[in-house]
Design a protein around this motif. Structure first.
Motif, short mmCIF file in Angstrom:
data_model
loop_
_atom_site.label_atom_id
_atom_site.label_comp_id
_atom_site.label_asym_id
_atom_site.label_seq_id
_atom_site.Cartn_x
_atom_site.Cartn_y
_atom_site.Cartn_z
N GLU A 1 6.41 7.55 -0.49
CA GLU A 1 6.79 7.23 -1.86
C GLU A 1 7.46 8.42 -2.55
O GLU A 1 8.43 8.25 -3.30
CB GLU A 1 5.55 6.79 -2.66
N ARG B 1 11.21 8.92 -1.98
CA ARG B 1 12.15 8.08 -2.73
C ARG B 1 12.65 8.79 -3.99
O ARG B 1 13.74 8.49 -4.48
CB ARG B 1 11.46 6.76 -3.12
N SER C 1 3.83 0.99 -4.69
CA SER C 1 5.26 0.95 -4.35
C SER C 1 6.10 0.21 -5.38
O SER C 1 7.18 0.67 -5.76
CB SER C 1 5.46 0.31 -2.97
N SER C 2 5.60 -0.93 -5.84
CA SER C 2 6.39 -1.72 -6.80
C SER C 2 6.50 -1.00 -8.15
O SER C 2 7.56 -1.02 -8.78
CB SER C 2 5.75 -3.10 -6.99
N GLU D 1 8.94 1.84 -7.75
CA GLU D 1 10.31 1.32 -7.72
C GLU D 1 10.82 1.04 -9.13
O GLU D 1 11.98 1.35 -9.47
CB GLU D 1 10.35 0.04 -6.88
N LYS E 1 14.07 3.07 -10.80
CA LYS E 1 15.24 2.38 -11.34
C LYS E 1 15.53 2.81 -12.78
O LYS E 1 16.69 2.99 -13.17
CB LYS E 1 15.04 0.87 -11.28
#
Length: 345
Positions: free
Chosen positions: A264, A267, A325-326, A329, A333
């Protein structure tokens, strides 16, 4: 002095300002069913201390999290002493160092240009103080560092400090998140003048369960004298029992967590200012606190929260604690969207 911590008291907001494990160990889930029963009993950690030491080391003593250890150190160990605190760092260090009106020195170890930590600054200051003072000297630092997330092998630093009669207090609260391959040469067990503070709170993902331990050849027994008899509480008692009983599962869970966090964190790599090895990292959001407030407003308006860093002396930065994770994300963004808007403006 008051100390600022992460966290926000609002519903329906994703809180990235706190740094706790988004994963939860299966082997601990049964303790909550027993919580009510054990809350009506007296629970003594002395009943399993020998078993704990067989697993984590003879030089370990159990406490109600890292903060209890720091409190005892502040009240009972740091008396008539010279105290060096590396900055930026956890604000509790300075607070406990002032309990006995000690002389406190703060030394910045961050090399912003090279995005690294310079521990030689601690050594130079220690030598300077030792030349003019016969008092006890203590250094308080964290490894991995909070807030940068940088992990270092401190063997050479501790050895040099011992040569000058300096005791090193190392807060290792987040060390369980550091990948095992980075910790191969990190061996401080044979040093006398070292206190290492560890907590299970972070890695287990339950900040309300206050359990941790101090590890020191020289000072563990001294610290134990001042431990609160029932500070760990019923859930903490049950959690430690399960960690001892399921130690192999605990180690497996730690490896699983390290892999997940590394994945993670990768990212966000191009946004992170420092090379973090743990479950939090720092990003630079501008050149002033006004820029930080603008970023915070944008993030809050999108249902998320991050930790400002004025208390660390880093006004144009924020710290982010990874979540699932969600949620990660969603934050990623929004960071990219914010940066694009600023760039186009």
């Amino acid at each position: 002095m008051s100390v600022f911590h992460g966290g926000i008291n609002k519903e329906n907001i994703i809180d990235f300002s706190v740094s706790i494990n988004p994963l939860k160990p299966e082997f601990l889930k049964g303790i909550f069913e027993l919580g009510e029963e054990y809350s009506s009993k007296y629970t003594y950690i002395e009943w399993f201390e020998d078993d704990f030491k067989n697993v984590f080391g003879e030089d370990c003593e159990i406490f109600a999290g890292a903060t209890e250890v720091l409190q005892i150190i502040g009240f009972k160990l740091l008396e008539d002493a010279e105290v060096i605190i590396s900055t930026p760092n956890y604000g509790e260090y300075e607070r406990v160092a002032q309990f006995n009106n000690n002389k406190v020195y703060k030394v910045s170890i961050v090399d912003f240009d090279n995005r690294r930590l310079d521990y030689e600054r601690i050594l130079r200051l220690s030598k300077k103080i030792r030349k003019k003072s016969r008092k006890k000297i203590y250094v308080i630092l964290s490894n991995p560092n909070n807030p940068t997330g940088i992990y270092e092998e401190l063997n050479d630093l501790v050895l040099e400090l011992e040569n000058y009669g300096v005791t090193c207090i190392i807060d290792e609260s987040f060390i369980d998140f550091v990948p095992e391959e980075l910790k191969g040469k990190y061996k401080l067990d044979n040093f006398e003048n070292v206190i290492r503070i560890r907590t299970f709170t972070k890695i287990l993902g339950y900040p309300g369960i206050r359990i941790g331990y101090a590890k020191s050849k020289k000072f563990s027994e001294f610290l134990k004298q001042y431990r609160s008899p029932w500070g760990v509480g019923s859930l903490g008692y049950l959690a430690i029992q399960e960690i001892i009983k399921n130690h192999s599962k605990f180690l497996e869970f730690r490896i699983l967590t390290q892999r997940f966090i590394s994945q993670e964190r990768e990212r966000f790599q191009k946004h992170a200012y420092f090379p973090s090895s743990v479950n939090y990292f720092v990003i630079k959001v501008g050149n002033s606190f006004e820029d930080t407030k603008e970023f915070l407003k944008f993030i809050n308006n999108n249902g998320m929260h991050v930790r400002t860093m004025c208390d660390f002396g880093m006004e144009s930065f924020v710290r982010i604690g990874l979540k699932d994770s969600s949620e990660n994300e969603k934050l990623l963004k929004k960071i990219m969207e914010y940066n694009k808007e600023r760039w186009e403006a």
